[in-house]
Scaffold this motif. Structure first.
Motif, PDB file in Angstrom:
ATOM      1  N   UNK B  35      -2.083   4.277   7.641  1.00 39.92           N
ATOM      2  CA  UNK B  35      -2.138   3.805   6.256  1.00 39.92           C
ATOM      3  C   UNK B  35      -3.482   3.161   5.906  1.00 39.92           C
ATOM      4  N   UNK B  37      -6.055   4.876   6.150  1.00 39.77           N
ATOM      5  CA  UNK B  37      -6.709   6.105   5.701  1.00 39.77           C
ATOM      6  C   UNK B  37      -8.059   6.332   6.391  1.00 39.77           C
ATOM      7  N   UNK B  74       3.111   4.367  11.815  1.00 35.24           N
ATOM      8  CA  UNK B  74       1.718   4.316  11.358  1.00 35.24           C
ATOM      9  C   UNK B  74       1.559   3.703   9.976  1.00 35.24           C
ATOM     10  N   UNK B  75       2.262   2.584   9.737  1.00 35.63           N
ATOM     11  CA  UNK B  75       2.177   1.946   8.429  1.00 35.63           C
ATOM     12  C   UNK B  75       1.124   0.848   8.385  1.00 35.63           C
ATOM     13  N   UNK B 138      11.567  -1.667   5.990  1.00 28.28           N
ATOM     14  CA  UNK B 138      12.428  -0.491   5.836  1.00 28.28           C
ATOM     15  C   UNK B 138      11.813   0.760   6.431  1.00 28.28           C
ATOM     16  N   UNK B 139      10.501   0.732   6.671  1.00 27.02           N
ATOM     17  CA  UNK B 139       9.836   1.945   7.133  1.00 27.02           C
ATOM     18  C   UNK B 139       9.038   1.741   8.412  1.00 27.02           C
ATOM     19  N   UNK B 325       7.405  -6.176  -4.733  1.00 28.36           N
ATOM     20  CA  UNK B 325       7.221  -4.914  -4.021  1.00 28.36           C
ATOM     21  C   UNK B 325       6.328  -3.935  -4.767  1.00 28.36           C
ATOM     22  N   UNK B 328       1.606  -3.351  -4.222  1.00 25.96           N
ATOM     23  CA  UNK B 328       0.767  -2.382  -3.519  1.00 25.96           C
ATOM     24  C   UNK B 328       0.540  -1.111  -4.339  1.00 25.96           C
ATOM     25  N   UNK B 329       1.630  -0.445  -4.804  1.00 23.96           N
ATOM     26  CA  UNK B 329       1.389   0.732  -5.642  1.00 23.96           C
ATOM     27  C   UNK B 329       0.580   0.420  -6.905  1.00 23.96           C
ATOM     28  N   UNK B 332      -3.336   0.364  -6.653  1.00 24.73           N
ATOM     29  CA  UNK B 332      -4.129   1.587  -6.641  1.00 24.73           C
ATOM     30  C   UNK B 332      -4.410   2.119  -8.042  1.00 24.73           C
ATOM     31  N   UNK B 333      -3.739   1.544  -9.029  1.00 26.06           N
ATOM     32  CA  UNK B 333      -4.058   1.932 -10.403  1.00 26.06           C
ATOM     33  C   UNK B 333      -5.273   1.149 -10.897  1.00 26.06           C
ATOM     34  N   UNK B 335      -8.066   0.486  -8.907  1.00 26.42           N
ATOM     35  CA  UNK B 335      -9.195   1.236  -8.372  1.00 26.42           C
ATOM     36  C   UNK B 335      -8.684   2.067  -7.205  1.00 26.42           C
ATOM     37  N   UNK B 336      -9.361   3.179  -6.901  1.00 24.36           N
ATOM     38  CA  UNK B 336      -8.813   4.087  -5.888  1.00 24.36           C
ATOM     39  C   UNK B 336      -8.852   3.539  -4.460  1.00 24.36           C
ATOM     40  N   UNK B 386     -14.257   1.495  -5.954  1.00 26.14           N
ATOM     41  CA  UNK B 386     -14.296   2.953  -5.909  1.00 26.14           C
ATOM     42  C   UNK B 386     -15.329   3.323  -4.841  1.00 26.14           C
TER      43      UNK B 386
END
Lengths: 444, 459
Positions: B35, B37, B74-75, B138-139, B325, B328-329, B332-333, B335-336, B386
């Protein structure tokens, strides 16, 4: 003129950049925890995040796509859509995969051959596909397969545990309604269709002729034959229009999802405000009962287990209603797991869909804790259960009760799930576990 | 080494079934990254299902000097699973059994691939409780949680993963098996190898079995989400609450930039005047919870709260925690790319830290999101940028370094829970002296003389 061009091109040129930003997989791994293929195999290379990395590399090289084995494209995903529901980046792998399939040069021929030869649970949808078959060998063959499927699935001795004591006609007020039965009910399970018609009529709806409806198109779309899917959608939309846009009722989760997606399909010739009207007209059958009354008579040693169809995407009207009617008589596994129906995946990797199905069955056959407390004493007084010697609250009594082996009945609200679960049902107490649509346990 | 030799490939194929030994680049593509990347080169991926396979693999890799990269879901976000130096990825996902839950000994014995959330559900059936709750529970897996000494929101009251590990079985490079700790809740015999392995980021040994401590499950929980006009007032309210003798199970803070990001990503429940927000959870008996909520509400009221809402019991609370929660998502809005840091400062210096970090952000004209488990001084700092813009990337890197220096000047630490991995390795020397790092390297050398276990990470 030039100014016009400049104005229209600006948002378009900006759009892809923004889209790209939103569409990148961040490898967070949320999809892994819901993907039935991964959960059944523990193979990280089969997670949606892995597939995202793979298709990113295929996108860079379209030549590579042409040589990619059709088998590979088919077996990657069961199209349950759970990853799309959970992805924080809004990525929809089933949709991306469908687009890749349709772009593959050899896909159509392959899909047709496999569908005919191996895709038995998909046969109900075959006659629609036959219109888009790569050569003329379609229609007759399709009919033959559907007939053999009918033979496989005639479950006449299905116990009807739920009777309707009173139909609430208040909601209907004579409204006109079109019943969308879907391929399976139209061709294989006609009793579902007949029961639904009786229910709607008894609830006071005016039932219109639905003979012009065809496949909802969802399976065809996921299968990567978008033109066949588009034709089906257009035909259904026209039929609804011709009937003057009445209520549109369905009892299958996959059909419901398929129809609900029409409203987002801009390639259909929508009139102004019609998309909204379509969305408002679409209803699951189980939401129309109002205050109807039911009598329930189930054997006490029976566990009725509910299989949650993925295609409800968590908003399952059927289960909510069934819970109201059957209370503790019905239960669902803690975590919903896919049956492995998987649409087109049936054609690529049957073994995978079976593996996913076994996991689903494992969950379905877990004993729900609640009913465990009460059954044995009453159900099998003749057995070697000694519960009645103990106080209700005595903990030891529970363990003794384990001696009584319960029966299972599995019901669900999706045509595809029903066929898949029937095809994979294990033997329990010397008999194959019965699987049905919830309509099967109702006597309307 | 860029690829395995034929005999090496044959060895792996003999040791693992075809389905559990991946050798083609197409199959291995997801194992290149985690994660974070960041990317590396897996030479092979294997999925052991028995201790024997791991023993044999560790013996062989030690002899062949091939790096091994333990990996579960791999989180992690610091590149812990990335095979930076080409090597073999060892997935623990087939070792996913809960071996035992003992309600008399108050322990659970598990394999490393068990999902933390699944274990919690399982022990809760017996009215037991495993408190560590990293956001990814959970993951993510127990193996990963122990290897990184994962924290989480409840760390405020219950401490981090380390506090809950009683024992483990681990295999050393070369193939020897060691047992550390056991089922005892107290154990002071010998040096504490268990603590050494916990949080070692897979650099010392391969854990095949972990014994965890459990406690009775609290009856229920209750939460309160509150909005304040500014940072100072929100953080002041926390101080007052602690002074009033309250210790919530979790206490989350969301700074002004986070609230803006959340608002841009979707609807938020609070009014626009709110620029800092607190989210608290209490656990205990129903009666105590009712009293706790009332007390917390009264304290917040005295601290000029602008808006608040409460939830009693899991179902009611969900909506409140969904807000947390979505950070995190939503980020990303903004900046990438982001540098995601989780610095921690002594609890008393929180306000100073958050204010200082925000002014660094301002100096570099970068959106920096601050949120996190403020109760224990742990601040998540997301430096949004970015990466395709060279100037922005340079500024982000500079800001990251400045934040590190600043946090250390407050006697803080570079990472409270994410770990070091590849991402923070270049900054470790800022916090640890040469003597300390040299000691760590020597310890690593004793466990792993050929440096095959997750090389290049941690210290």
């Amino acid at each position: 003129m030039t100014q016009d061009n400049a104005q229209t091109s600006t948002p378009e040129t900006e759009a892809p950049a923004k889209k790209e930003r939103e569409a990148a997989c961040i490898l967070c791994g949320k999809c892994a925890s819901v993907c039935p293929v991964f959960l059944a195999t523990q193979k990280e290379e089969l997670t949606p995040k892995a597939k995202q990395r793979t298709i990113a590399s295929l996108k860079e090289n379209t030549q590579k796509l042409n040589v990619t084995d059709c088998n590979k494209l088919a077996e990657m995903c069961l199209s349950c859509g759970k990853c799309a529901q959970t992805c924080p980046q809004g990525l929809n792998f089933p949709r991306q995969l469908a687009a890749m399939r349709s772009a593959h040069s050899g896909w159509r021929q392959w899909v047709w051959n496999r569908w005919v030869n191996q895709g038995s649970v998909l046969w109900p949808m075959l006659s629609t596909l036959s219109k888009a078959a790569p050569d003329s060998k379609g229609k007759n063959e399709a009919t033959r397969f559907v007939q053999s499927l009918q033979a496989m699935h005639s479950q006449k001795d299905f116990p009807t545990y739920v009777q309707i004591a009173h139909y609430d006609k208040e909601n209907a007020k004579g409204q006109r309604v079109l019943l969308f039965s879907g391929c399976t009910a139209n061709r294989v399970q006609k009793s579902w269709k007949h029961k639904s018609e009786t229910i709607l009529t008894n609830l006071g709806y005016e039932l219109l002729s639905a003979k012009d409806f065809t496949c909802c198109g969802l399976t065809l779309d996921h299968a990567g034959v978008p033109d066949a899917a588009h034709k089906s959608r257009m035909q259904n939309l026209r039929a609804w229009r011709a009937a003057e846009r009445p209520l549109l009722v369905t009892f299958c989760a996959t059909c419901y999802l398929g129809l609900a997606e029409y409203a987002h399909d801009e390639s259909l010739d929508w009139a102004e405000g019609e998309q909204e009207a379509w969305t408002n007209a679409l209803r699951p059958l189980s939401t129309l009962w109002g205050n109807s009354l039911f009598t329930v008579d189930t054997p006490a040693h029976l566990f009725i287990r509910y299989h949650q169809p993925c295609h409800w995407h968590g908003k399952d009207a059927d289960y909510a209603w069934l819970k109201e009617v059957l209370y503790d008589e019905i239960s669902a596994p803690d975590s919903a797991s896919c049956c492995g129906m998987g649409g087109i995946a049936q054609l690529g990797n049957r073994k995978l869909t079976r593996t996913v199905a076994s996991r689903c069955w494992e969950n379905l056959l877990q004993q729900p804790p609640k009913k465990d407390d009460s059954i044995p004493c009453y159900s099998k007084p003749m057995g070697n259960c000694l519960c009645d010697l103990y106080d209700d609250e005595d903990e030891d009594s529970l363990e003794l009760c384990d001696e009584v082996v319960p029966d299972y009945l599995v019901i669900t609200g999706c045509s595809g799930c029903t066929l898949q679960l029937r095809g994979t049902a294990p033997v329990h107490n010397g008999e194959k576990i019965k699987v049905g649509h919830w309509l099967d346990i109702i006597e309307p | 080494m860029s690829q395995l030799s034929l005999p090496q490939r044959r060895f792996l194929r003999d040791l693992f079934s075809d389905a559990d030994c991946l050798l083609t680049p197409e199959e291995m593509v997801v194992f290149e990254a985690d994660a974070s990347r960041l990317e590396g080169t897996p030479l092979a991926v294997v999925r052991p299902s028995t201790d024997e396979q791991i023993i044999e693999l560790m013996r062989w890799a030690h002899k062949e000097r091939i790096p091994l990269y333990p990996r579960a879901r791999a989180t992690n976000v610091v590149g812990l699973c990335v095979p930076q130096k080409p090597g073999i990825v060892v997935s623990t996902l087939k070792m996913d059994s809960i071996l035992e839950v003992d309600s008399d000994d108050f322990i659970a014995r598990v394999q490393p691939g068990v999902i933390t959330g699944d274990l919690q559900k399982r022990v809760e059936q017996e009215k037991l409780f495993y408190p560590p709750d990293p956001a990814s529970l959970g993951i993510s897996t127990i193996g990963g949680n122990v290897a990184t000494c994962a924290g989480g929101m409840r760390a405020l009251k219950y401490g981090v993963t380390r506090e809950w590990v009683l024992g483990c079985k681990a295999i050393l490079p070369g193939g020897k098996t060691i047992t550390c700790g056991g089922r005892n809740h107290k154990n002071v015999v010998g040096l504490d190898l268990l603590r050494l392995l916990t949080g070692s980021e897979g650099t010392l040994a391969f854990m095949t079995e972990i014994t965890l401590k459990l406690i009775p499950k609290p009856e229920s929980t209750a939460s309160i989400l509150a909005g304040f006009a500014n940072l100072e007032e929100a953080l002041h309210a926390i101080k007052i609450m602690f002074k009033a003798g309250m210790l919530p199970a979790a206490l989350e803070f969301m700074g002004p930039e986070v609230l803006t990001a959340l608002k841009n990503a979707g609807a938020v429940p609070w009014p626009d005047t709110v620029t800092a927000s607190l989210l608290l959870r209490f656990d205990g008996s129903h009666q105590a919870l009712k009293a706790d909520l009332e007390k917390a509400e009264a304290i917040f009221k005295a601290c000029n709260v602008l808006w608040s809402t409460t939830g009693m019991g899991k179902e009611e609370e969900e909506a409140l925690w969904d807000v947390r929660r979505s950070i995190n998502p939503a980020s990303f809005k903004v900046a990438p790319n982001k540098f995601s840091d989780d610095v921690t400062v002594p609890r008393g210096r929180l306000l100073e830290a958050v204010t200082g970090i925000r002014s660094i952000a301002e100096n570099h004209s970068l959106p920096i999101l601050t949120f996190g488990h403020v109760g224990d001084g742990n601040i998540h700092v997301n430096i949004m940028h970015d990466a395709s813009d060279a100037d922005e990337l340079a500024r982000a890197k500079k800001a990251k370094k400045e934040i590190s220096d600043f946090v250390l000047s407050l006697q803080g630490t570079l990472s409270g829970e994410h770990g070091v991995g590849l991402v923070k390795a270049p900054y470790v020397h800022l916090q640890l002296s040469e003597t300390e790092r040299s000691l760590m390297r020597q310890i690593k050398h004793i466990f792993d003389p050929h440096n095959i276990m997750n090389p290049g990470k941690a210290f």
